[in-house]
Design a protein around this motif. Structure first.
Motif, PDB file in Angstrom:
ATOM      1  N   UNK A 171     -68.180  -8.779 -26.797  1.00  0.00           N
ATOM      2  CA  UNK A 171     -68.854  -9.923 -27.421  1.00  0.00           C
ATOM      3  C   UNK A 171     -67.920 -11.114 -27.314  1.00  0.00           C
ATOM      4  N   UNK A 172     -68.218 -11.998 -26.368  1.00  0.00           N
ATOM      5  CA  UNK A 172     -67.388 -13.169 -26.159  1.00  0.00           C
ATOM      6  C   UNK A 172     -68.255 -14.327 -25.684  1.00  0.00           C
ATOM      7  N   UNK A 186     -63.953  -8.165 -28.795  1.00  0.00           N
ATOM      8  CA  UNK A 186     -64.730  -9.140 -29.571  1.00  0.00           C
ATOM      9  C   UNK A 186     -63.806 -10.299 -29.869  1.00  0.00           C
ATOM     10  N   UNK A 187     -64.220 -11.510 -29.523  1.00  0.00           N
ATOM     11  CA  UNK A 187     -63.403 -12.651 -29.907  1.00  0.00           C
ATOM     12  C   UNK A 187     -63.936 -13.235 -31.212  1.00  0.00           C
ATOM     13  N   UNK A 227     -70.602 -15.879 -34.460  1.00  0.00           N
ATOM     14  CA  UNK A 227     -71.982 -15.952 -33.979  1.00  0.00           C
ATOM     15  C   UNK A 227     -72.852 -14.939 -34.724  1.00  0.00           C
ATOM     16  N   UNK A 228     -72.379 -13.713 -34.848  1.00  0.00           N
ATOM     17  CA  UNK A 228     -73.121 -12.686 -35.583  1.00  0.00           C
ATOM     18  C   UNK A 228     -73.267 -13.083 -37.046  1.00  0.00           C
ATOM     19  N   UNK A 229     -72.204 -13.581 -37.653  1.00  0.00           N
ATOM     20  CA  UNK A 229     -72.250 -14.010 -39.052  1.00  0.00           C
ATOM     21  C   UNK A 229     -73.261 -15.132 -39.254  1.00  0.00           C
ATOM     22  N   UNK A 230     -73.260 -16.125 -38.386  1.00  0.00           N
ATOM     23  CA  UNK A 230     -74.223 -17.241 -38.511  1.00  0.00           C
ATOM     24  C   UNK A 230     -75.655 -16.757 -38.360  1.00  0.00           C
ATOM     25  N   UNK A 231     -75.878 -15.851 -37.419  1.00  0.00           N
ATOM     26  CA  UNK A 231     -77.236 -15.344 -37.223  1.00  0.00           C
ATOM     27  C   UNK A 231     -77.700 -14.567 -38.458  1.00  0.00           C
ATOM     28  N   UNK A 232     -76.853 -13.743 -39.010  1.00  0.00           N
ATOM     29  CA  UNK A 232     -77.206 -12.991 -40.213  1.00  0.00           C
ATOM     30  C   UNK A 232     -77.537 -13.939 -41.363  1.00  0.00           C
ATOM     31  N   UNK A 233     -76.758 -14.990 -41.504  1.00  0.00           N
ATOM     32  CA  UNK A 233     -77.013 -15.987 -42.551  1.00  0.00           C
ATOM     33  C   UNK A 233     -78.358 -16.664 -42.331  1.00  0.00           C
ATOM     34  N   UNK A 234     -78.663 -17.032 -41.083  1.00  0.00           N
ATOM     35  CA  UNK A 234     -79.946 -17.686 -40.762  1.00  0.00           C
ATOM     36  C   UNK A 234     -81.146 -16.824 -41.118  1.00  0.00           C
ATOM     37  N   UNK A 235     -81.049 -15.513 -40.872  1.00  0.00           N
ATOM     38  CA  UNK A 235     -82.194 -14.646 -41.166  1.00  0.00           C
ATOM     39  C   UNK A 235     -82.155 -14.104 -42.588  1.00  0.00           C
ATOM     40  N   UNK A 236     -81.141 -14.477 -43.355  1.00  0.00           N
ATOM     41  CA  UNK A 236     -81.082 -14.112 -44.769  1.00  0.00           C
ATOM     42  C   UNK A 236     -80.738 -12.661 -45.028  1.00  0.00           C
ATOM     43  N   UNK A 237     -79.854 -12.098 -44.221  1.00  0.00           N
ATOM     44  CA  UNK A 237     -79.449 -10.715 -44.445  1.00  0.00           C
ATOM     45  C   UNK A 237     -77.942 -10.591 -44.280  1.00  0.00           C
ATOM     46  N   UNK A 238     -77.424  -9.435 -44.603  1.00  0.00           N
ATOM     47  CA  UNK A 238     -75.998  -9.161 -44.439  1.00  0.00           C
ATOM     48  C   UNK A 238     -75.835  -7.900 -43.593  1.00  0.00           C
ATOM     49  N   UNK A 239     -74.638  -7.707 -43.069  1.00  0.00           N
ATOM     50  CA  UNK A 239     -74.366  -6.527 -42.259  1.00  0.00           C
ATOM     51  C   UNK A 239     -72.937  -6.064 -42.470  1.00  0.00           C
ATOM     52  N   UNK A 240     -72.748  -4.788 -42.221  1.00  0.00           N
ATOM     53  CA  UNK A 240     -71.427  -4.174 -42.200  1.00  0.00           C
ATOM     54  C   UNK A 240     -71.196  -3.686 -40.786  1.00  0.00           C
ATOM     55  N   UNK A 241     -70.164  -4.206 -40.140  1.00  0.00           N
ATOM     56  CA  UNK A 241     -69.777  -3.779 -38.802  1.00  0.00           C
ATOM     57  C   UNK A 241     -68.652  -2.772 -38.955  1.00  0.00           C
TER      58      UNK A 241
END
Length: 136
Positions: A54-55, A89-90, A96-110
């Motif tokens: 992921x870069x 992963x850079x 990018x993943x964090x911003x997308x999760x925020x936009x769709x209103x959810x959270x994730x654990x990687x």
């Protein structure tokens, strides 16, 4: 067995699909290593697994893939993403993943075994993504 509605084995002619080929290839867990920068696919028990890199080179494709796949997760609470297959992963990929999760209103654990990736995530102070691993 996947928790998502469809799992399939595909064979297709990349010359016929054109630009859509990259969008399909990245959704399969088993592809040749040079097929695309990353793979994001359904996995059980986590909702998703991600492998590859992921870069910046795959950022646009990663965004398209997230927009199409994360809404399919029917989990309550954070989406769990198995990141043990990530080779690189850079900081842009994490943001990018964090911003997308925020936009769709959810959270994730990687979940990852990489101490370095967990340290970088801690420095970035991500709001919708938590990066964790063994012993945490």
């Amino acid at each position: 067995m996947s928790a998502l509605p469809v799992s399939a084995i595909c064979a297709y002619d990349a010359t016929e699909l054109g630009p859509a080929t990259d969008e399909l290839v990245c959704l399969h867990p088993f592809t040749c290593p040079d097929a695309g920068p990353f793979r994001l696919y359904a996995d059980d028990p986590p909702a998703f697994a991600v492998s590859g890199e992921l870069d910046l080179a795959g950022e646009a494709l990663f965004g398209t893939t997230l927009r199409r796949t994360l809404p399919l997760s029917a989990t309550q609470g954070p989406i769990v993403i198995d990141g043990r297959g990530l080779e690189f992963v850079d900081h842009r990929g994490l943001r990018h993943l964090d911003r997308h999760l925020t936009r769709v209103g959810t959270t994730a654990v990687l979940w990852t075994e990489s101490d370095l990736l967990r340290r970088v995530a801690g420095i970035l102070e991500l709001s919708s993504l938590r990066v964790t691993g063994p012993g945490e």
